[in-house]
Design an enzyme around this catalytic site. Sequence first.
Site, PDB file in Angstrom:
ATOM      1  N   HIS A   1       0.859  -1.180   0.000  1.00  0.00           N
ATOM      2  CA  HIS A   1       0.000   0.000   0.000  1.00  0.00           C
ATOM      3  C   HIS A   1       0.898   1.235   0.000  1.00  0.00           C
ATOM      4  CE1 HIS A   1      -2.358  -3.124   2.190  1.00  0.00           C
ATOM      5  NE2 HIS A   1      -3.362  -2.647   1.456  1.00  0.00           N
TER       6      HIS A   1
ATOM      7  N   THR B   1      -7.338   3.330  -6.071  1.00  0.00           N
ATOM      8  CA  THR B   1      -7.443   3.600  -4.638  1.00  0.00           C
ATOM      9  C   THR B   1      -7.780   2.340  -3.860  1.00  0.00           C
ATOM     10  OG1 THR B   1      -9.823   4.038  -4.495  1.00  0.00           O
ATOM     11  CG2 THR B   1      -8.410   5.862  -5.237  1.00  0.00           C
ATOM     12  N   ASP B   2      -7.486   2.364  -2.567  1.00  0.00           N
ATOM     13  CA  ASP B   2      -7.959   1.299  -1.695  1.00  0.00           C
ATOM     14  C   ASP B   2      -9.475   1.356  -1.632  1.00  0.00           C
ATOM     15  OD1 ASP B   2      -7.887  -0.851   0.062  1.00  0.00           O
ATOM     16  OD2 ASP B   2      -6.176  -0.042   1.156  1.00  0.00           O
ATOM     17  N   TRP B   3     -10.064   0.328  -1.097  1.00  0.00           N
ATOM     18  CA  TRP B   3     -11.510   0.130  -1.208  1.00  0.00           C
ATOM     19  C   TRP B   3     -12.300   1.109  -0.324  1.00  0.00           C
ATOM     20  CZ3 TRP B   3      -9.401  -2.050  -4.787  1.00  0.00           C
ATOM     21  CH2 TRP B   3      -9.921  -3.095  -5.554  1.00  0.00           C
TER      22      TRP B   3
END
Length: 568
Positions: free
Chosen positions: A222, A287-289
């Site tokens: 990440h 993007t992350d969730w």
Amino acid sequence: MLPHRDPYLDPNRPVDERVEDLLARMTLAEKAGQLFHTTLTMNADGTLAEAGAEATDGPFPRQGTTELVTDGHLTHFNLLGQYGVRETAEWVNRLQALAADTRLGIPVTLSTDPRHAFTDNPGASFHSGAFSAWPEPLGLAAIGDPELVERFGDTVRREYLSTGFRVALHPQIDLATEPRWSRQSGTFGSSADMTSELVRAYVRGLQGPRLGPRSVAAMVKHFPGGMRDHHLEPFKAAIAAGCSQMMPYYGQPIGVEGWEEVGFGFNRDVLTGLLRERLGFDGIICTDWGLLTDARLMGEPHEARAWGIEHLSVAERAAKALDAGADQFGGEQCPDVIVELVRSGRIAEERIDASVRRLLREKFVLGLFERRYVDPDRAEETVGAAEFTALGAAAQRRSLTVLTNHSLLPLTDRPNLYVEGVGAQTASLYGNVVADPAHADLAVLRLRAPYEERPGRFESFFHSGSPVFGEERLKEILGLLDAVPTLVCVNLERPVVLPEIAAKAAALVADYGASDTALLDVAFGRARAEGRLPFELPRSMAAVAASRPDVPNDTEDPVFPYGHGLDV
């Protein structure tokens, strides 16, 4: 041979030409759909989950599959859950047929979280099930063999390809520097050098020398880790290896000079200034969730990770992320928001085109327009094939890390065994299983890493907080160790505080995902443990609290230092 009607369908044309031809044909709504990479479930029989049926009982009770593809124009999906191999392949073909029947016939790009280890956490990864079973990435780091990691990545690639997965939502290359953090099992440990070396091998295994029709695209996460330059080294290595995609983290920079204090997914200083301009990454940024909406996730309310901009509307958050440099929104499905942003003049259509180009280009490079369907028979032959299973089983054994051994290992003969956390049937192949420690020659005890219970919401799916065994549980463990010589095996999904256990165990072994058979093979000298600790094991919670969370191996006087491990 008749010429293709549309240039974008002609595989003999250059990829960039095909991209531009297709982009020019797309409506704004069709472009907007490409910017969403949401999660799907499927029915157990391989049919599409639709709203009002199984989909409403699942974790994402929003729109059904047909509605998302035909009306929303989405073509990027993450499959949630475990299903039969044949059923999954048949579902992929049904999904691709649905997409092929749309106006432009843009194929679906299907992604997955890790599916090759022992962790079963719907928020991050799945138990291997039918796929070959390997140790967690921490275990691969404990072995420290880049060639093995490349073979692992190649195994993942081959099993994923057979079932239709074309994007791996991994590897995860954050450094494991905070013992209380919940996501360490998916990392390569605390060393930037080791992580850098292994991520290069992993990307080569997944993608090959270059991204192509036989590749699985790697979405590395990440970014940017712990933010210090030290934490950036693995991401530099991933970019140099040619990783196709990057996922920024949920984090937020605090007190970083010159950087806006907003979440990474909305942060231009991070995505454009650091990732694009300084590090030269030109792949897809997803993007992350769940950054935009408060959609339900895993059946629980899920607050958007809009750190620093919580007051903004969904549309304003989307605009902020696009301005920052994001190409795609993970776990979201609201393309109408993008359409309205363009129509209102807030976002130029040219900005949308820039991201859609990247997303379409990957589809062409992966060969999805020519080969979108999979062979269910071939999938069943490939997933869990004997070759892959044997490689994974050998890696499990190699990854085991012997921390102490007071003349116990290797075991011999057929001792009377008392077991906890080990299957009695498996143990009976190695010794005579007894029900009472008083009748045992020795005990084998498998432990999970302790964590704090945090019920409710998304965090309940992760193990975080104090790495100390509770007082009562520790008393039980030490009681057994006093009663009979005991081989203790502790699963290190993150560092554990265990000085008392280390002092009393006849032998102490760490695992990062290994079967009972793998453990007992090592214990009885039938296989060799090669693991070395991928992070240190702290002496106390006080030492953890006093350490710097972004500095590797920073606790005072650890019980076992980074790299510790014995040969037996």
